[in-house]
Motif scaffolding. Structure first.
Motif, short mmCIF file in Angstrom:
data_model
loop_
_atom_site.label_atom_id
_atom_site.label_comp_id
_atom_site.label_asym_id
_atom_site.label_seq_id
_atom_site.Cartn_x
_atom_site.Cartn_y
_atom_site.Cartn_z
N LEU A 45 0.80 -1.22 0.00
CA LEU A 45 0.00 0.00 0.00
C LEU A 45 0.83 1.27 0.00
CD1 LEU A 45 -2.79 -1.01 2.55
CD2 LEU A 45 -3.15 -0.39 0.15
N GLY A 46 2.11 1.16 0.34
CA GLY A 46 2.88 2.38 0.51
C GLY A 46 4.28 2.30 -0.06
N ARG A 47 5.14 3.11 0.52
CA ARG A 47 6.55 3.16 0.16
C ARG A 47 7.36 3.22 1.44
NH1 ARG A 47 7.97 7.94 -3.78
NH2 ARG A 47 9.99 6.86 -3.63
N GLY A 48 8.67 3.14 1.32
CA GLY A 48 9.50 3.25 2.50
C GLY A 48 10.91 2.77 2.24
N VAL A 49 11.67 2.64 3.31
CA VAL A 49 13.07 2.27 3.21
C VAL A 49 13.42 1.24 4.28
CG1 VAL A 49 13.80 4.46 2.19
CG2 VAL A 49 13.76 4.21 4.68
N VAL A 50 14.48 0.50 4.02
CA VAL A 50 15.12 -0.32 5.03
C VAL A 50 16.57 0.11 5.12
CG1 VAL A 50 13.58 -2.30 4.73
CG2 VAL A 50 15.71 -2.17 3.40
N ALA A 51 17.16 -0.05 6.31
CA ALA A 51 18.59 0.18 6.51
C ALA A 51 19.26 -1.17 6.63
CB ALA A 51 18.83 1.02 7.76
N THR A 52 20.35 -1.36 5.92
CA THR A 52 21.06 -2.63 5.95
C THR A 52 22.51 -2.42 6.38
OG1 THR A 52 21.73 -2.49 3.61
CG2 THR A 52 19.62 -3.55 4.10
N LEU A 53 23.01 -3.42 7.11
CA LEU A 53 24.44 -3.53 7.40
C LEU A 53 24.90 -4.84 6.80
CD1 LEU A 53 24.60 -2.32 11.12
CD2 LEU A 53 25.67 -1.20 9.15
N ALA A 61 11.19 1.72 7.82
CA ALA A 61 10.26 2.85 7.96
C ALA A 61 9.41 2.93 6.70
CB ALA A 61 11.02 4.16 8.17
N LEU A 62 8.10 3.09 6.88
CA LEU A 62 7.17 3.15 5.76
C LEU A 62 6.30 4.38 5.85
CD1 LEU A 62 7.82 -0.04 6.01
CD2 LEU A 62 5.73 -0.32 4.71
N TRP A 63 5.71 4.73 4.69
CA TRP A 63 4.70 5.79 4.67
C TRP A 63 3.64 5.44 3.63
CZ3 TRP A 63 3.77 9.31 0.53
CH2 TRP A 63 4.66 9.21 -0.55
N TRP A 64 2.43 6.00 3.84
CA TRP A 64 1.30 5.69 2.97
C TRP A 64 0.64 6.98 2.53
CZ3 TRP A 64 2.58 3.43 7.53
CH2 TRP A 64 3.01 2.09 7.46
N PRO A 65 0.61 7.22 1.21
CA PRO A 65 0.02 8.46 0.70
C PRO A 65 -1.50 8.40 0.70
CG PRO A 65 0.75 7.08 -1.12
CD PRO A 65 1.16 6.37 0.14
N TYR A 66 -2.11 9.44 1.22
CA TYR A 66 -3.56 9.61 1.15
C TYR A 66 -3.82 10.91 0.41
CZ TYR A 66 -3.82 5.81 4.54
OH TYR A 66 -3.71 4.60 5.17
N THR A 72 0.42 9.00 6.16
CA THR A 72 0.74 8.49 7.49
C THR A 72 2.09 7.77 7.43
OG1 THR A 72 -0.41 6.37 7.16
CG2 THR A 72 -1.70 8.20 8.07
N LEU A 73 2.79 7.79 8.56
CA LEU A 73 4.07 7.10 8.69
C LEU A 73 3.91 5.99 9.73
CD1 LEU A 73 6.58 10.11 9.03
CD2 LEU A 73 5.47 9.23 6.97
N ALA A 99 7.98 11.62 0.69
CA ALA A 99 6.63 12.17 0.84
C ALA A 99 6.52 13.61 0.38
CB ALA A 99 6.20 12.06 2.30
N GLU A 100 7.65 14.24 0.09
CA GLU A 100 7.71 15.62 -0.42
C GLU A 100 7.02 16.56 0.56
OE1 GLU A 100 6.15 14.77 -4.38
OE2 GLU A 100 8.21 14.71 -5.15
N ASP A 101 6.05 17.37 0.08
CA ASP A 101 5.52 18.42 0.96
C ASP A 101 4.19 18.03 1.62
OD1 ASP A 101 3.99 18.43 -1.31
OD2 ASP A 101 4.10 20.60 -1.65
N ARG A 102 3.90 16.75 1.69
CA ARG A 102 2.67 16.32 2.36
C ARG A 102 2.76 16.59 3.86
NH1 ARG A 102 3.34 12.39 -1.66
NH2 ARG A 102 1.45 11.78 -2.80
N SER A 103 1.60 16.84 4.48
CA SER A 103 1.50 16.83 5.93
C SER A 103 1.54 15.38 6.37
CB SER A 103 0.21 17.49 6.39
OG SER A 103 0.23 18.88 6.11
N LEU A 104 2.21 15.13 7.49
CA LEU A 104 2.49 13.75 7.91
C LEU A 104 1.88 13.47 9.28
CD1 LEU A 104 6.26 13.69 6.90
CD2 LEU A 104 4.30 12.91 5.55
N LEU A 105 1.26 12.29 9.38
CA LEU A 105 0.63 11.84 10.62
C LEU A 105 1.31 10.55 11.07
CD1 LEU A 105 -2.94 12.18 9.17
CD2 LEU A 105 -2.05 13.69 10.94
#
Length: 286
Positions: A45-53, A61-66, A72-73, A99-105
């Motif tokens: 449903l969304g986008r996000g990143v993982v950190a790897t070693l 961390a993920l976020w979902w555009p509405y 929402t994060l 997420a660019e300039d979206r307001s984030l919840l």
């Protein structure tokens, strides 16, 4: 490896559906119940990143555009072995860029809240989690002219309109995913859809949400209907702190087990009503 070396050595990349099982293991390490299937839905449903070693995923961390203005994060996790190394800030900065300039919840854990405050988030409410084995539940009491029926995918346009009126957010893809993964109930009044609820498998058992209704009586009827059909099963329900549904939840055997603070960076969405959201789909998804 010291904190500075960890922060500099960690590589961030976009999260992918193939990461679901690994992310579920990371979630278990911090005491979260999310299954690989729950991660698959969230990632889809969304986008996000993982950190790897090296080959190891150590943070997510993920976020979902509405729509174009809000998101929402959630699912923001750093493995216990690498907390305090600055990975959380790097993850959040990556989400801000996507997420660019979206307001984030988001809904903040106690551990995460200080970082979010430093990044410009402010408190705007709180969420209580109730869960447990469902006990005896009285028959739902329907107000005059109301009937309950199963929801189908054909109902999604009207359910999306009701949900948008309740939340101020266009969440059609979320509702489709939740209904496709579980089942729903529509409250009809005088031939028109006036509210709905959804239930799906999640974590240790089932989650009931979202519940959207015009008033408390309708919300109680929808929630009681969902609980009654699942007596003896493990159910979770997330509600706003101080929810008028608490008596029904505790009377059905569910207990409060967690509280998180709701935060916003930007502006809150504006519900148009008259319906409102009484339970969440999840703390991350809203």
């Amino acid at each position: 490896m010291g904190d500075t070396l960890i922060r500099e050595a960690a590589v961030l990349r976009d999260i992918a559906p193939a990461d679901a099982a690994t992310c579920a293991g990371l979630a278990r390490a911090v005491g979260w119940p999310h299954r690989a299937e729950d991660w698959e839905m969230a990632i889809g449903l969304g986008r996000g990143v993982v950190a790897t070693l090296g080959e190891e995923v150590v943070a997510t961390a993920l976020w979902w555009p509405y729509g174009a203005h809000h998101a929402t994060l959630g699912m923001i996790i750093v493995s216990p072995e690498h907390q305090g190394a600055g990975l959380g800030r790097r993850l959040m900065q990556a989400l801000f860029a996507q997420a660019e300039d979206r307001s984030l919840l988001l809904n903040a854990t106690v551990a995460g809240q200080p970082l979010y405050e430093k990044l410009g988030f402010v408190l705007c409410g709180a969420i209580r989690q109730y869960q447990g084995l469902v006990g005896a539940v009285a028959e739902p009491i329907l107000s005059e002219g109301a009937v309950l029926r199963p929801a189908t995918l054909a109902d999604l346009p009207v359910l999306t309109r009701l949900d948008a009126a309740a939340t101020g957010l266009p969440r059609g893809p979320l509702l489709r995913a939740v209904l496709s993964a579980g089942e729903g109930t529509v409250l009809m009044r005088d031939g028109e859809a006036a509210g709905f609820s959804m239930v799906r498998r999640f974590g240790r058992g089932l989650v009931i949400g979202p519940v959207v209704a015009a008033d408390l009586a309708d919300a109680q009827a929808l929630l009681a209907h969902g609980l009654q059909a699942r007596q003896g099963q493990f159910v979770r329900v997330d509600v706003e702190d101080g929810s008028p549904l608490v008596d029904l939840l505790t009377g059905s055997g569910l207990k409060p087990v967690d509280r998180v603070n709701s935060m916003v960076r930007g502006t809150l969405p504006t519900p148009t009503g008259p319906v409102r959201r009484y339970t969440l789909a999840s703390q991350a998804l809203g």
